[in-house]
Design an enzyme around this catalytic site. Structure first.
Site, PDB file in Angstrom:
ATOM      1  N   ILE A   1       0.808  -1.220   0.000  1.00 58.06           N
ATOM      2  CA  ILE A   1       0.000   0.000   0.000  1.00 58.06           C
ATOM      3  C   ILE A   1       0.844   1.273   0.000  1.00 58.06           C
ATOM      4  O   ILE A   1       0.320   2.370   0.192  1.00 58.06           O
ATOM      5  CB  ILE A   1      -0.962   0.022   1.201  1.00 58.06           C
ATOM      6  CG1 ILE A   1      -0.180  -0.021   2.522  1.00 58.06           C
ATOM      7  CG2 ILE A   1      -1.966  -1.119   1.109  1.00 58.06           C
ATOM      8  CD1 ILE A   1      -1.033   0.229   3.748  1.00 58.06           C
ATOM      9  N   LYS A   2       2.149   1.135  -0.240  1.00 58.78           N
ATOM     10  CA  LYS A   2       2.998   2.317  -0.214  1.00 58.78           C
ATOM     11  C   LYS A   2       2.836   3.157  -1.484  1.00 58.78           C
ATOM     12  O   LYS A   2       2.206   2.750  -2.445  1.00 58.78           O
ATOM     13  CB  LYS A   2       4.462   1.891  -0.027  1.00 58.78           C
ATOM     14  CG  LYS A   2       4.738   1.228   1.311  1.00 58.78           C
ATOM     15  CD  LYS A   2       4.387   2.134   2.483  1.00 58.78           C
ATOM     16  CE  LYS A   2       4.923   1.642   3.823  1.00 58.78           C
ATOM     17  NZ  LYS A   2       4.346   0.380   4.263  1.00 58.78           N
TER      18      LYS A   2
END
Length: 377
Positions: A187-188
């Site tokens: 999710i970066k």
């Protein structure tokens, strides 16, 4: 009736793919080379070029990046590392993995980040490194105290897990002269599926990091394949980034201008929607320079607000419960009033590139109702 009809607001965070990542992975699969390959090395070169640094060393995760960087900075038994308590527990676990002890520092309540005065207050004779956490993507400027730290033999190891692409002034995070560690988790801001990166300060440090990530082995894969022996020159771990993961990262990097513009637009949309909402304080990420990773607010009666929003399918989260209050880290607990107050109030709103302006309106309307319910009779 509880719940909302918009699925993207139910997720606090979500991976975002552009569509060509799959083809990039297939090419690696068809090559028959799945481990650390020339694709990994190309990803290192492209990230270094993007950041404007001489070199970048890819590793298996952001936690691996922190662990390797701290080892390179001299962290070990009998030493201390200054770190904010307001971070994911991985930051602290990486310190403990070196044998060093965490020395927790308090935060600026407006940014949830350490500042120069707070860092210097926490530094002691046994300190070998300071780990500023670029919380939510916000760049932190410690350049004014870096000479003082260097005089005392203290390295700066930036935890930039949230901050890939953010700028400190005109330059990208990673160019400050610190050992900077990035995370490329699902999710970066940029994902490899799983992965990390360290920007070394010197060629010698780059060599050390590359040995650390490959079990202390110094010889190339080509040499090992054509020799009856190889050299192990020191301690190391299996921290390489696979070509499969690097291929995803390369595909993502090609679209990063879109990623950063989208994340800034979403954060500004939230800021406009939240303005004037009583009882809510938006945590400042310096959106002019940051590529935001989180959108956080501070509210009273946080636990009630959280429960109300979750009951209505709004994917809020808490990033993060303070580490110095966790059972695992009791030996290093010290009073941190700013962190403890923030820990009772912070709330992360859904924030990922799948969201639309309409989604954000839904979230903010639900937040307003939850606040009214939590503070009412």
């Amino acid at each position: 009736m509880n719940g909302v009809s918009r699925p993207d607001v139910r997720r606090n965070a979500s991976p975002y793919l552009y569509g060509d990542e799959g083809a990039a992975v297939v090419r690696v699969l068809e090559s028959g080379q799945y481990g650390h390959t020339d694709v990994t090395e190309e990803f290192e070169r492209q990230v270094a070029h993007f950041l404007g640094v001489p070199d970048a060393v890819a590793v298996a995760s952001g936690t691996a990046a922190l662990h390797a960087a701290l080892l390179a900075a001299g962290a070990g038994p009998g030493t201390e590392v200054v770190v904010p308590s307001m971070t994911f527990c991985a930051t602290v676990q990486a310190i403990l993995a070196t044998g060093a002890a965490p020395r927790f520092a308090d935060i600026d309540p407006a940014t949830l980040c350490v500042d120069q005065d707070l860092v210097m207050e926490a530094v002691r004779e046994s300190t070998v490194a300071v780990v500023p956490v670029l919380f939510g993507g916000r760049p932190i400027d410690l350049t004014a105290i870096q000479p003082q730290l260097a005089e005392r033999g203290v390295a700066v190891v930036e935890d930039a897990a949230h901050a890939f692409g953010s700028r400190a002034g005109a330059r990208r995070v990673g160019t400050s002269g610190a050992l900077t560690c990035f995370s490329f988790g699902p999710i970066k801001n940029l994902t490899c599926g799983q992965g990390g990166m360290v920007t070394p300060r010197t060629p010698k440090e780059a060599d050390l990091l590359r040995r650390l990530r490959l079990l202390g082995v110094t010889d190339s894969a080509h040499h090992r394949a054509n020799s009856t022996s190889y050299r192990v020159e020191g301690f190391g771990l299996r921290y390489q980034l696979s070509g499969l993961n690097a291929a995803i990262g390369l595909a993502q990097l090609a679209h990063f201008t879109t990623t950063e513009n989208t994340r800034r637009l979403l954060w500004r949309t939230y800021a406009n929607a939240l303005s004037g909402l009583e009882g809510v304080t938006l945590v400042d990420v310096d959106v002019e320079h940051a590529v935001p990773h989180l959108c956080q607010v501070r509210v009273s009666h946080r636990d009630r607000v959280f429960a109300e929003l979750r009951a209505n399918d709004i994917g809020v989260g808490v990033h993060y419960p303070p580490n110095h209050l966790q059972d695992a880290f009791v030996p290093w607990r010290r009073p941190l009033p700013g962190t403890e107050q923030a820990g009772r109030e912070i709330l992360s709103l859904p924030f990922h590139p799948h969201l639309t302006a309409t989604d954000i309106e839904v979230v903010v309307s639900a937040l307003a109702r939850a606040l009214k319910s939590a503070t009412g009779p």
